[in-house]
Design an enzyme around this catalytic site. Structure first.
Site, PDB file in Angstrom:
ATOM      1  N   GLY A  14       0.869  -0.966  -0.077  1.00  0.00           N
ATOM      2  CA  GLY A  14      -0.055  -0.204   0.026  1.00  0.00           C
ATOM      3  C   GLY A  14       0.665   1.449  -0.537  1.00  0.00           C
ATOM      4  N   GLY A  16      -0.242   4.180  -0.160  1.00  0.00           N
ATOM      5  CA  GLY A  16      -1.015   5.993   0.415  1.00  0.00           C
ATOM      6  C   GLY A  16      -0.356   6.373   1.407  1.00  0.00           C
ATOM      7  N   GLY A  18      -0.543   6.109   4.952  1.00  0.00           N
ATOM      8  CA  GLY A  18       0.150   5.567   6.102  1.00  0.00           C
ATOM      9  C   GLY A  18       1.629   4.963   5.451  1.00  0.00           C
ATOM     10  N   GLU A 174     -18.520  18.593   0.678  1.00  0.00           N
ATOM     11  CA  GLU A 174     -17.930  18.909  -0.654  1.00  0.00           C
ATOM     12  C   GLU A 174     -18.165  18.686  -2.057  1.00  0.00           C
ATOM     13  OE1 GLU A 174     -13.256  18.758   2.516  1.00  0.00           O
ATOM     14  OE2 GLU A 174     -13.981  16.620   1.393  1.00  0.00           O
ATOM     15  N   ALA A 319      -5.986  10.773   7.181  1.00  0.00           N
ATOM     16  CA  ALA A 319      -4.786  10.566   6.595  1.00  0.00           C
ATOM     17  C   ALA A 319      -3.957  10.927   7.891  1.00  0.00           C
ATOM     18  CB  ALA A 319      -4.779  11.949   5.044  1.00  0.00           C
TER      19      ALA A 319
HETATM   20  C1  LIG Z   1     -13.240  11.607  -1.670  1.00  0.00           C
HETATM   21  C2  LIG Z   1     -11.744  11.119   0.311  1.00  0.00           C
HETATM   22  C3  LIG Z   1     -12.034  12.330   0.733  1.00  0.00           C
HETATM   23  C4  LIG Z   1     -11.483  11.579   2.098  1.00  0.00           C
HETATM   24  N1  LIG Z   1     -11.128  13.122   2.020  1.00  0.00           N
HETATM   25  C5  LIG Z   1     -10.120  13.518   3.556  1.00  0.00           C
HETATM   26  C6  LIG Z   1      -9.949  14.513   4.005  1.00  0.00           C
HETATM   27  O1  LIG Z   1     -10.412  15.951   3.414  1.00  0.00           O
HETATM   28  N2  LIG Z   1      -9.100  14.951   5.404  1.00  0.00           N
HETATM   29  C7  LIG Z   1      -8.415  13.038   6.067  1.00  0.00           C
HETATM   30  O2  LIG Z   1      -7.291  13.602   6.468  1.00  0.00           O
HETATM   31  N3  LIG Z   1      -8.451  11.834   5.232  1.00  0.00           N
HETATM   32  C8  LIG Z   1      -8.953  12.783   4.391  1.00  0.00           C
HETATM   33  N4  LIG Z   1      -9.791  10.925   3.242  1.00  0.00           N
HETATM   34  C9  LIG Z   1      -9.857   9.572   4.181  1.00  0.00           C
HETATM   35  C10 LIG Z   1      -8.340   9.884   3.985  1.00  0.00           C
HETATM   36  O3  LIG Z   1      -7.857   9.539   2.403  1.00  0.00           O
HETATM   37  C11 LIG Z   1      -7.570   8.179   4.509  1.00  0.00           C
HETATM   38  O4  LIG Z   1      -7.798   8.532   5.858  1.00  0.00           O
HETATM   39  C12 LIG Z   1      -6.500   7.949   4.025  1.00  0.00           C
HETATM   40  O5  LIG Z   1      -6.315   7.551   2.700  1.00  0.00           O
HETATM   41  C13 LIG Z   1      -5.575   5.966   4.568  1.00  0.00           C
HETATM   42  O6  LIG Z   1      -4.362   5.925   4.426  1.00  0.00           O
HETATM   43  P1  LIG Z   1      -3.730   4.615   3.982  1.00  0.00           P
HETATM   44  O7  LIG Z   1      -2.535   4.378   3.633  1.00  0.00           O
HETATM   45  O8  LIG Z   1      -4.588   3.374   5.550  1.00  0.00           O
HETATM   46  O9  LIG Z   1      -5.155   4.242   2.451  1.00  0.00           O
HETATM   47  P2  LIG Z   1      -4.547   4.652   1.505  1.00  0.00           P
HETATM   48  O10 LIG Z   1      -4.895   6.340   1.280  1.00  0.00           O
HETATM   49  O11 LIG Z   1      -6.448   4.347   1.146  1.00  0.00           O
HETATM   50  O12 LIG Z   1      -3.636   3.859   0.492  1.00  0.00           O
HETATM   51  C14 LIG Z   1      -4.075   2.390  -0.108  1.00  0.00           C
HETATM   52  C15 LIG Z   1      -3.396   2.195  -0.652  1.00  0.00           C
HETATM   53  O13 LIG Z   1      -3.404   0.178  -0.940  1.00  0.00           O
HETATM   54  C16 LIG Z   1      -3.039   0.694  -2.321  1.00  0.00           C
HETATM   55  N5  LIG Z   1      -4.245  -1.457  -2.390  1.00  0.00           N
HETATM   56  C17 LIG Z   1      -5.075  -1.613  -1.841  1.00  0.00           C
HETATM   57  N6  LIG Z   1      -4.932  -2.937  -1.927  1.00  0.00           N
HETATM   58  C18 LIG Z   1      -4.355  -3.907  -2.394  1.00  0.00           C
HETATM   59  C19 LIG Z   1      -3.779  -4.437  -2.637  1.00  0.00           C
HETATM   60  N7  LIG Z   1      -4.545  -5.674  -2.771  1.00  0.00           N
HETATM   61  N8  LIG Z   1      -2.876  -4.798  -2.993  1.00  0.00           N
HETATM   62  C20 LIG Z   1      -2.010  -3.997  -3.468  1.00  0.00           C
HETATM   63  N9  LIG Z   1      -1.982  -2.683  -3.171  1.00  0.00           N
HETATM   64  C21 LIG Z   1      -3.430  -2.528  -2.127  1.00  0.00           C
HETATM   65  C22 LIG Z   1      -4.031   1.552  -2.923  1.00  0.00           C
HETATM   66  O14 LIG Z   1      -3.585   0.976  -4.421  1.00  0.00           O
HETATM   67  C23 LIG Z   1      -3.376   2.582  -2.144  1.00  0.00           C
HETATM   68  O15 LIG Z   1      -2.604   2.762  -2.633  1.00  0.00           O
HETATM   69  C24 LIG Z   1     -10.302  10.805   2.608  1.00  0.00           C
HETATM   70  C25 LIG Z   1     -10.970   9.587   1.800  1.00  0.00           C
HETATM   71  C26 LIG Z   1     -11.714   9.999   0.626  1.00  0.00           C
HETATM   72  C27 LIG Z   1     -12.006   8.749  -0.181  1.00  0.00           C
END
Ligand SMILES: Cc1cc2nc3c(=O)[nH]c(=O)nc-3n(C[C@H](O)[C@H](O)[C@H](O)COP(=O)(O)OP(=O)(O)OC[C@H]3O[C@@H](n4cnc5c(N)ncnc54)[C@H](O)[C@@H]3O)c2cc1C
Length: 425
Positions: A14, A16, A18, A174, A319
């Site tokens: 991932g 993202g 994190g 939004e 995030a």
């Molecule tokens: C529309 C929207 C608006 C948002 N607005 C806000 C905001 O204003 N402020 C805020 O703080 N948070 C916001 N968030 C929430 C924030 O984006 C998430 O909390 C944050 O992205 C979580 O980070 P993460 O690293 O857990 O996952 P993510 O950032 O979602 O990253 C997950 C990654 O894992 C990868 N992945 C998934 N499954 C697999 C797999 N099986 N194999 C390989 N790779 C995989 C994906 O491609 C992705 O790149 C928003 C979310 C959305 C959807």
């Protein structure tokens, strides 16, 4: 240890918020890192709604992971989809049949939208999580106006010009606010048979206010700001049906050809991969140090993790929480590599809640200060530009926003995927 390098091998699934923060915090730690993601880009999800509503182009909010990590010789990036974990063999399974061995595994695979047991609603009410989702929603919105221009039946035309957003959290607010501005400002004077300003934008929320996680006075302000933009608010009743003709709320059918889903998320299936306990949203229930029960070498962070706060409640799926968890796990890995035990509980620091309503209003709650209106909007804008990656993108987004602010014009209005004649989609 990696057989070739003799270095501890950290596999991160991932790229993202994190996963990337973890990798950034492991700089110079002397470990070998393999990053696996099913997409070749890191996506700045907080601005995804701006792509869906024609304010920004896709390349302004998503960046190739390989490029972001080009200077990190300790990191190998793999474009692949993880499908499972073999805990005994310590490998991550990939969709193409391959596998990647790890010493430490960090799963940061995020979440997707969920339909509360009504997956059949998805084709009619798409959610917003990926670049593809955003461009598909943009296409739906723009095509609705195009079709309305050619529609002579007043009932069908009215359904085409009705936009329903389900869910009154930040994303729903939004989306609804920006669609209203698109209809009233951006498209003004461009059609001959319809007046886009007459479009109906309805925000449906089962609770009794928008932004239910904010303080009541900020929620109330956001509701008023939406109404000023011409958004109709429907509170207190959940949606009970969604189909190609619209939505049913409180037994009343609302004819709408564009329905958008901003109401719920479910975690990636990491709990199944690990055979771990999950909560109702599918999040892996982790130990206080973010490891998964009995597996000191497996961590789950970000939206995929169910993390309880010592003071009660859960760490929210935002995030900053994912980034803080990435940093925390990096510290543990560093300490372990240095031979010290660093198993300490994760503590979440709330950095504040922000949401914007159109291009002139926002609400901001940092705890010690609360703002609304245009000062909050500017703060929201500056904060988001600050968190974008790279000077070029910061400048590009700032310029796009200034242009929209001054002229009302949104330029990312291409109808792509399947042609623009209104025949499909
Ligand atoms: C529309 C929207 C608006 C948002 N607005 C806000 C905001 O204003 N402020 C805020 O703080 N948070 C916001 N968030 C929430 C924030 O984006 C998430 O909390 C944050 O992205 C979580 O980070 P993460 O690293 O857990 O996952 P993510 O950032 O979602 O990253 C997950 C990654 O894992 C990868 N992945 C998934 N499954 C697999 C797999 N099986 N194999 C390989 N790779 C995989 C994906 O491609 C992705 O790149 C928003 C979310 C959305 C959807």
């Amino acid at each position: 240890m990696n057989a070739n390098t003799g270095r501890h091998h950290v596999v991160v699934v991932g790229a993202g918020f994190g996963g990337l923060q973890l990798i950034s915090s492991l700089r110079g730690a002397g470990v070998k890192i393999t990053l696996i993601d099913q997409r070749n880009h890191h996506l700045f999800q907080p601005l995804l709604y701006q792509v869906a509503t024609t304010s920004l182009a896709t390349s302004e909010i998503a960046w190739p992971v390989r490029h972001l990590l080009r200077r990190r010789k300790d990191v190998t990036t793999l474009l692949a989809t993880a499908t499972g974990v073999d805990k005994a063999a310590k490998t991550v399974q990939l969709a193409d049949g391959g596998s990647v061995p790890y010493d430490t595994l960090v799963i940061a695979t995020g979440a997707r939208h969920a339909y509360f047991g009504h997956d059949e609603w998805e084709p009619f009410a798409p959610g917003l999580k990926t670049i593809e989702d955003a461009t598909a929603i943009r296409r739906r919105i723009l095509l609705a106006f195009e079709r309305a221009e050619r529609e002579t039946d007043p009932v069908r035309r009215s359904a085409l010009l009705t936009f329903v957003v389900i869910g009154g959290g930040p994303t729903g607010v939004e989306l609804a606010g920006t669609i209203a501005e698109l209809a009233r400002d951006t498209l003004k004077g461009e059609f001959r048979n319809i007046d886009p300003a007459g479009a109906r934008i309805v925000l449906v929320e089962a609770a009794d206010r928008v932004l239910a996680n904010f303080r009541p006075e900020l929620s109330a302000y956001a509701g008023r700001a939406l109404e000023r933009l011409g958004v109709e608010l429907m509170f207190g009743h959940p949606v009970t049906a969604v189909d190609a003709d619209g939505v049913t709320v409180d037994g009343v059918h609302l004819a709408a050809r564009t329905v958008l889903w901003a109401a719920g998320v479910a975690a990636s299936p990491a709990a199944e991969w690990l055979g771990a306990e999950a909560d109702r949203a599918g999040r892996v229930v982790v130990e206080p140090d973010l490891t998964v029960g009995g597996e000191p070498d497996i961590f789950v962070i970000g939206d995929t993790a169910h993390v309880e706060r010592p003071e009660g409640g859960l760490v929210p799926g935002v995030a900053p929480a994912a980034k803080q968890q990435g940093r925390h796990v990096a510290e543990i890995i560093r300490a372990r590599c240095a031979g010290t035990n660093a198993a300490r509980p994760f503590r979440y620091k709330n950095q504040g809640d922000l949401a914007t309503i159109g291009k002139r209003a926002a609400v901001v709650d940092f705890g010690w200060i609360r703002l609304k209106g245009w000062p909050a909007w500017w703060l929201w804008g500056i904060a988001h530009i600050y968190f974008l990656i790279g000077l070029r993108y910061r400048l590009a987004v700032a310029l796009s926003w200034l242009w929209i602010y001054a002229s009302g014009q949104r330029s990312a209005r291409l109808i792509t995927q399947g042609g623009g004649d209104g025949g499909t989609g």
